[in-house]
Enzyme design. Structure first.
Site, PDB file in Angstrom:
ATOM      1  N   LYS A 104       1.197  -8.530  13.945  1.00  0.00           N
ATOM      2  CA  LYS A 104      -0.587  -8.737  13.277  1.00  0.00           C
ATOM      3  C   LYS A 104      -1.011 -10.437  13.465  1.00  0.00           C
ATOM      4  O   LYS A 104       0.228 -11.291  12.637  1.00  0.00           O
ATOM      5  CB  LYS A 104      -0.312  -8.275  12.067  1.00  0.00           C
ATOM      6  CG  LYS A 104      -1.594  -8.815  10.882  1.00  0.00           C
ATOM      7  CD  LYS A 104      -1.046  -7.769   9.535  1.00  0.00           C
ATOM      8  CE  LYS A 104      -2.535  -8.291   8.530  1.00  0.00           C
ATOM      9  NZ  LYS A 104      -2.492  -7.839   7.898  1.00  0.00           N
ATOM     10  N   ARG A 123       0.989  -1.336   0.045  1.00  0.00           N
ATOM     11  CA  ARG A 123       0.090  -0.414   0.082  1.00  0.00           C
ATOM     12  C   ARG A 123       0.669   1.582   0.016  1.00  0.00           C
ATOM     13  O   ARG A 123       0.455   2.647   0.505  1.00  0.00           O
ATOM     14  CB  ARG A 123      -1.344  -0.228   1.411  1.00  0.00           C
ATOM     15  CG  ARG A 123      -1.643  -1.557   1.672  1.00  0.00           C
ATOM     16  CD  ARG A 123      -2.398  -1.772   0.615  1.00  0.00           C
ATOM     17  NE  ARG A 123      -3.284  -3.003   0.851  1.00  0.00           N
ATOM     18  CZ  ARG A 123      -3.930  -3.576  -0.130  1.00  0.00           C
ATOM     19  NH1 ARG A 123      -3.445  -3.437  -1.935  1.00  0.00           N
ATOM     20  NH2 ARG A 123      -4.447  -4.603  -0.732  1.00  0.00           N
ATOM     21  N   GLU A 130      -5.641 -11.517   8.392  1.00  0.00           N
ATOM     22  CA  GLU A 130      -4.981 -12.446   7.191  1.00  0.00           C
ATOM     23  C   GLU A 130      -4.474 -12.870   7.074  1.00  0.00           C
ATOM     24  O   GLU A 130      -3.699 -12.752   5.850  1.00  0.00           O
ATOM     25  CB  GLU A 130      -5.476 -10.857   6.919  1.00  0.00           C
ATOM     26  CG  GLU A 130      -6.104  -9.496   7.187  1.00  0.00           C
ATOM     27  CD  GLU A 130      -5.924  -8.262   6.294  1.00  0.00           C
ATOM     28  OE1 GLU A 130      -4.891  -7.645   5.824  1.00  0.00           O
ATOM     29  OE2 GLU A 130      -6.956  -7.470   5.836  1.00  0.00           O
ATOM     30  N   ARG A 134     -18.611  -7.986   9.694  1.00  0.00           N
ATOM     31  CA  ARG A 134     -16.281  -8.168   9.677  1.00  0.00           C
ATOM     32  C   ARG A 134     -16.644  -6.037  10.785  1.00  0.00           C
ATOM     33  O   ARG A 134     -15.926  -6.308  12.119  1.00  0.00           O
ATOM     34  CB  ARG A 134     -16.260  -7.472   8.646  1.00  0.00           C
ATOM     35  CG  ARG A 134     -14.824  -6.308   8.705  1.00  0.00           C
ATOM     36  CD  ARG A 134     -13.975  -7.061   7.799  1.00  0.00           C
ATOM     37  NE  ARG A 134     -12.546  -5.632   7.586  1.00  0.00           N
ATOM     38  CZ  ARG A 134     -12.298  -5.938   6.480  1.00  0.00           C
ATOM     39  NH1 ARG A 134     -11.987  -6.535   5.186  1.00  0.00           N
ATOM     40  NH2 ARG A 134     -10.762  -5.252   6.518  1.00  0.00           N
ATOM     41  N   ASP A 167     -11.752  -1.086   7.376  1.00  0.00           N
ATOM     42  CA  ASP A 167     -10.364  -0.158   7.470  1.00  0.00           C
ATOM     43  C   ASP A 167     -10.260   0.614   6.694  1.00  0.00           C
ATOM     44  O   ASP A 167      -9.878   0.709   5.438  1.00  0.00           O
ATOM     45  CB  ASP A 167     -10.212  -1.682   6.760  1.00  0.00           C
ATOM     46  CG  ASP A 167      -9.119  -2.640   5.721  1.00  0.00           C
ATOM     47  OD1 ASP A 167      -7.573  -1.512   7.010  1.00  0.00           O
ATOM     48  OD2 ASP A 167      -8.613  -2.864   4.960  1.00  0.00           O
ATOM     49  N   TRP A 222     -14.213 -11.230   1.993  1.00  0.00           N
ATOM     50  CA  TRP A 222     -13.547  -9.999   2.592  1.00  0.00           C
ATOM     51  C   TRP A 222     -14.654  -9.512   3.612  1.00  0.00           C
ATOM     52  O   TRP A 222     -14.409  -8.907   4.881  1.00  0.00           O
ATOM     53  CB  TRP A 222     -13.036  -8.907   2.044  1.00  0.00           C
ATOM     54  CG  TRP A 222     -11.606  -9.650   1.359  1.00  0.00           C
ATOM     55  CD1 TRP A 222     -11.895 -10.181  -0.187  1.00  0.00           C
ATOM     56  CD2 TRP A 222     -10.809 -10.138   1.097  1.00  0.00           C
ATOM     57  NE1 TRP A 222     -10.577 -10.486  -0.692  1.00  0.00           N
ATOM     58  CE2 TRP A 222      -9.692 -10.655   0.334  1.00  0.00           C
ATOM     59  CE3 TRP A 222      -9.902  -9.399   2.797  1.00  0.00           C
ATOM     60  CZ2 TRP A 222      -8.292 -10.877   1.015  1.00  0.00           C
ATOM     61  CZ3 TRP A 222      -8.005  -9.900   2.788  1.00  0.00           C
ATOM     62  CH2 TRP A 222      -7.767 -10.266   2.195  1.00  0.00           C
ATOM     63  N   ARG A 246      -1.824  -5.886  17.160  1.00  0.00           N
ATOM     64  CA  ARG A 246      -3.322  -5.017  16.222  1.00  0.00           C
ATOM     65  C   ARG A 246      -4.122  -5.629  16.404  1.00  0.00           C
ATOM     66  O   ARG A 246      -3.736  -7.692  17.151  1.00  0.00           O
ATOM     67  CB  ARG A 246      -2.399  -4.982  15.367  1.00  0.00           C
ATOM     68  CG  ARG A 246      -1.270  -4.050  14.550  1.00  0.00           C
ATOM     69  CD  ARG A 246      -0.548  -4.545  13.623  1.00  0.00           C
ATOM     70  NE  ARG A 246      -1.806  -3.429  12.382  1.00  0.00           N
ATOM     71  CZ  ARG A 246      -2.052  -3.616  11.403  1.00  0.00           C
ATOM     72  NH1 ARG A 246      -2.027  -5.319  11.118  1.00  0.00           N
ATOM     73  NH2 ARG A 246      -2.394  -2.902  10.930  1.00  0.00           N
ATOM     74  N   LYS A 297      -7.555   0.044  14.881  1.00  0.00           N
ATOM     75  CA  LYS A 297      -7.750   1.374  13.572  1.00  0.00           C
ATOM     76  C   LYS A 297      -8.939   2.002  14.371  1.00  0.00           C
ATOM     77  O   LYS A 297      -9.729   1.378  15.090  1.00  0.00           O
ATOM     78  CB  LYS A 297      -8.242  -0.073  12.327  1.00  0.00           C
ATOM     79  CG  LYS A 297      -7.086  -0.424  11.732  1.00  0.00           C
ATOM     80  CD  LYS A 297      -7.605  -1.073  11.036  1.00  0.00           C
ATOM     81  CE  LYS A 297      -6.058  -1.809   9.504  1.00  0.00           C
ATOM     82  NZ  LYS A 297      -6.261  -1.948   8.649  1.00  0.00           N
ATOM     83  N   GLU A 354      -4.774   3.628  15.175  1.00  0.00           N
ATOM     84  CA  GLU A 354      -4.444   3.466  14.454  1.00  0.00           C
ATOM     85  C   GLU A 354      -4.639   4.005  13.390  1.00  0.00           C
ATOM     86  O   GLU A 354      -5.911   3.829  12.956  1.00  0.00           O
ATOM     87  CB  GLU A 354      -3.721   2.312  14.376  1.00  0.00           C
ATOM     88  CG  GLU A 354      -3.074   1.514  13.066  1.00  0.00           C
ATOM     89  CD  GLU A 354      -2.517  -0.018  12.489  1.00  0.00           C
ATOM     90  OE1 GLU A 354      -1.928  -0.397  12.655  1.00  0.00           O
ATOM     91  OE2 GLU A 354      -2.940  -0.190  11.653  1.00  0.00           O
ATOM     92  N   GLU A 367      -4.539   4.403   0.897  1.00  0.00           N
ATOM     93  CA  GLU A 367      -4.649   3.169   0.669  1.00  0.00           C
ATOM     94  C   GLU A 367      -6.206   3.083   0.241  1.00  0.00           C
ATOM     95  O   GLU A 367      -6.875   3.006  -1.481  1.00  0.00           O
ATOM     96  CB  GLU A 367      -5.072   2.808   1.342  1.00  0.00           C
ATOM     97  CG  GLU A 367      -5.297   0.921   0.490  1.00  0.00           C
ATOM     98  CD  GLU A 367      -4.894  -0.570   1.629  1.00  0.00           C
ATOM     99  OE1 GLU A 367      -4.932  -0.599   2.956  1.00  0.00           O
ATOM    100  OE2 GLU A 367      -5.892  -1.498   1.641  1.00  0.00           O
TER     101      GLU A 367
HETATM  102  C1  GCV Z   1      -0.753  -4.960   6.054  1.00  0.00           C
HETATM  103  C2  GCV Z   1      -5.687  -3.974   5.226  1.00  0.00           C
HETATM  104  C3  GCV Z   1      -4.759  -3.436   3.629  1.00  0.00           C
HETATM  105  C4  GCV Z   1      -3.616  -4.639   4.005  1.00  0.00           C
HETATM  106  C5  GCV Z   1      -2.969  -4.642   5.439  1.00  0.00           C
HETATM  107  C6  GCV Z   1      -3.733  -4.631   6.494  1.00  0.00           C
HETATM  108  C7  GCV Z   1      -3.868  -4.582   7.759  1.00  0.00           C
HETATM  109  O1  GCV Z   1      -6.707  -4.813   4.855  1.00  0.00           O
HETATM  110  O2  GCV Z   1      -5.326  -3.967   2.627  1.00  0.00           O
HETATM  111  O3  GCV Z   1      -2.719  -4.365   3.047  1.00  0.00           O
HETATM  112  O4  GCV Z   1      -2.072  -5.184   5.461  1.00  0.00           O
HETATM  113  O5  GCV Z   1      -5.388  -4.103   6.013  1.00  0.00           O
HETATM  114  O6  GCV Z   1      -4.064  -3.659   8.184  1.00  0.00           O
HETATM  115  O7  GCV Z   1      -2.743  -5.290   8.128  1.00  0.00           O
END
Ligand code: GCV
Length: 648
Positions: free
Chosen positions: A260, A139, A264, A314, A343, A510, A297, A338, A365, A371
């Protein structure tokens, strides 16, 4: 470094100090940095570092206590900055740089300045090796990594030092140097490649910046050859303790780990039937003897959801996972959340988790890298959005800025681009982040004016300042207007997330859906009939969001599925709002582009040309957004635009 944009530290910013007589008292590496800065400015502008009869005194009083505060005042023709910590002296010096000539006028009572948040950090999502899908910087929209090139740490770290200087000048004091998605090569930064991290830390240290590292939870297995990464297993705990000790041997002022986990596809404690508190606390224990912190995180959700499943939401995930663990995290474990529940969309409510974990140190965060907000091809100054978040009293009487006891973090928007951020005007986001992290309640528009004055050298109302302000000031709302409407989010092209694709994620795993059909659009997150997400808030938010009648317009489709003829508080129907804002958004980009054109001659040619080129792309893309979104909803709803404009 030749040709690199000096950003908010152009030579001219040092003229007021560089023409004066400065007395510097104190010893130590950071005092040396200040002395070096002043000496260089004086060499350029004719002033001097002196022992008597000064115009400016910069004084570290006594032993360095590590503090970041400073006091600044002016009396009898002399400006004085005092600090009990060397970092405070450094920030006091940059405070004088920011004030410019004003620092040397009249008399001012001593004023005390202190950062409200102790940790003000940038997380770089930089890969050491170029990743086949995500590239060098995940990103990242500003070229390659500042830290890593050709599969290793850059040999020439002059640019990293210059970066540290820029960051210190806006108050940032910590940097995580690699991606939270930790791939194979990057995992080894923790062990046999720690020397490369130490080199980077060495380049950032003179500006008071501590280095942090993202690590993989599976490190004991993938690096240590153990059979398990179970956080409660003795051999795992010992492995981490040893790894942390070796990191501190290489980097004595190391900040800590960023993790993290179970997110994901990244490994985490769930694989061993352990909680995230177990995982975080195990790393916290390894770091504690050395004074380090783990940033754990909270971005944990099911990214393999069935789109047919309407009960999984989500937005609920972080709260559902972490609130039951409140009070269980170690003192040196910070839960990094976050700011919104999804997101980094252009519009989201504040994450309810932030108000619901009083027994946990939280860091909030933000995302400076754009992005979902134009990827540094579009102008989108995020100051007003961040300020709204930080001022929001999500728990009774407590704004987010005060609840972020573990610090404020932003995903960096910087790369090895000559203009640092790809789009030169995206530097405003980086600067604003640093200043808001220092003072979360600050007026973002004052920060914007400060950035403009420093970066473009003109006071309000003169030179390019008025034009720049008009371009940047409303740019976040402009972006919101021509993209996904009323808080519904996403509608971006899958994968790279640039440009419109209304159904791009609609039938994906997602968890990012808008549920548009012929009658209406939006996600029902009410307690009464939806996913119940609105009930994760305390009062008054839970009640406000629960009903479409009270929910603020800009978040309506985040919280509710409504018909196209639903009447907004603005007095427009949802469908007409969609049409109007999309036409308006494009018109606003056209106007901003015009303003930028008129600044030719007032802005240096290279910067002007880069921004002009980006405006062409922004306009093309904004038109694409407008036409795809408007056509999509016209075709779904069959409702014509009441003003008869062209929809396809
Ligand atoms: C680093 C989103 C972004 C991912 C990122 C993720 C995160 O999903 O698209 O690229 O991964 O957030 O914050 O871990």
């Amino acid at each position: 470094m030749q040709g690199v944009d000096p950003a908010w530290l152009p030579d001219g910013a040092f003229r007021p100090i560089g023409t004066r007589r400065t007395l510097i008292r104190g010893t130590g590496p950071l005092v040396d940095t200040v002395r070096g800065e002043v000496t260089e400015a004086c060499a350029r502008f004719g002033g001097a570092v002196v022992q008597d009869d000064p115009d400016l005194v910069l004084e570290l009083t006594g032993e360095d206590d590590g503090g970041e505060a400073f006091t600044c005042g002016r009396r009898d023709g002399c400006t004085t900055v005092t600090a009990t910590g060397a970092r405070g002296l450094l920030y006091g010096f940059f405070h004088v740089v920011r004030l410019g000539e004003a620092a040397f006028l009249g008399e001012t009572e001593p004023q005390h300045h202190r950062p409200e948040l102790a940790l003000r950090m940038l997380d770089h999502w930089d890969n050491v090796a170029v990743h086949p899908v995500m590239g060098q910087v995940e990103r990242g929209y500003a070229g390659g990594s500042l830290f890593w090139a050709d599969g290793r740490a850059r040999g020439d770290l002059e640019r990293v030092r210059a970066y540290g200087r820029l960051l210190a000048a806006c108050g940032i004091n910590a940097v995580a140097v690699n991606n939270v998605n930790v791939h194979a090569a990057e995992a080894r930064l923790l062990t046999d490649r720690i020397g490369e991290v130490a080199d980077i830390a060495g380049a950032l240290r003179p500006y008071g910046i501590r280095t942090h590292l993202s690590v993989t939870f599976a490190a004991p297995v993938v690096l240590g050859g153990l059979e398990t990464a179970d956080p409660l297993a003795t051999e795992v705990r010992e492995w981490w303790a040893g790894a942390a000790a070796r990191v501190y041997a290489a980097i004595p002022d190391f900040g800590g780990f960023v993790v993290k986990a179970d997110s994901e596809g990244q490994p985490g404690p769930f694989a061993y039937g352990r909680s995230h508190a177990d995982g975080a606390n195990m790393l916290a224990a390894a770091l504690a003897p050395h004074g380090g912190t783990v940033h754990w995180r909270a971005f944990v959700y099911d990214h393999r959801q069935d789109w047919r499943d309407r009960s999984t939401d989500r937005a609920r995930a972080a709260y559902d996972h972490f609130v039951p663990l409140d009070g269980e995290f170690a003192d040196n474990a910070v839960l990094q959340v976050k700011h919104g529940p999804m997101d980094f969309q252009v519009r989201e409510p504040v994450s309810p988790l932030i108000g619901a974990m009083p027994g946990t140190r939280l860091a909030v965060e933000l995302q400076a890298t754009q992005e979902y907000t134009g990827q540094q091809r579009h102008v989108c100054w995020l100051g007003p959005m961040w300020s709204e978040v930080l001022r929001c009293e999500i728990a009774e009487g407590s704004p987010v800025g005060a609840l972020a006891r573990g610090g404020l973090v932003a995903v960096s928007n910087v790369g090895d681009d000559l203009f640092w951020t790809g789009h030169p005007l995206a530097q405003a986001n980086l600067y604003t982040f640093g200043r808001l992290a220092w003072e979360p309640g600050a007026d973002p528009h004052r920060i914007l004016d400060e950035w403009i004055r420093l970066s473009f050298g003109a006071g309000p109302g003169s030179g390019p300042a008025a034009g720049l302000r008009s371009i940047l000031d409303g740019s976040w709302r402009t972006y919101e207007k021509y993209t996904a409407p009323l808080g519904v989010g996403f509608m971006v092209q899958p994968g790279h997330h640039y440009g419109p694709s209304v159904d791009g994620y609609e039938y994906s795993p997602w968890g990012t859906y808008h549920f548009a059909d012929r009658d209406g659009v939006g996600v029902d997150r009410s307690v009464a009939s939806g996913t119940g997400y609105a009930g994760q808030y305390a009062k008054p938010w839970a009640e406000l969001y629960e009903s479409p009648e009270t929910c603020p317009d800009e978040l309506l489709l985040f919280f509710h599925h409504v018909s196209y003829d639903h009447m907004l508080k603005s007095g427009k129907t949802v469908i007409q709002h969609i049409y109007d804002t999309h036409f308006e958004g494009v018109a606003e980009v056209e106007a901003a582009r015009e303003v930028w054109g008129s600044l030719v001659g007032l802005v240096d040619p290279a910067r002007h040309a880069r921004v002009a080129e980006r405006f062409e792309e922004q306009l093309r893309s904004a038109r694409e957004w407008r036409d795809q979104v408007n056509s999509y909803f016209f075709r779904k709803s069959g409702v014509p635009d009441e003003r008869g404009r062209r929809i396809y």
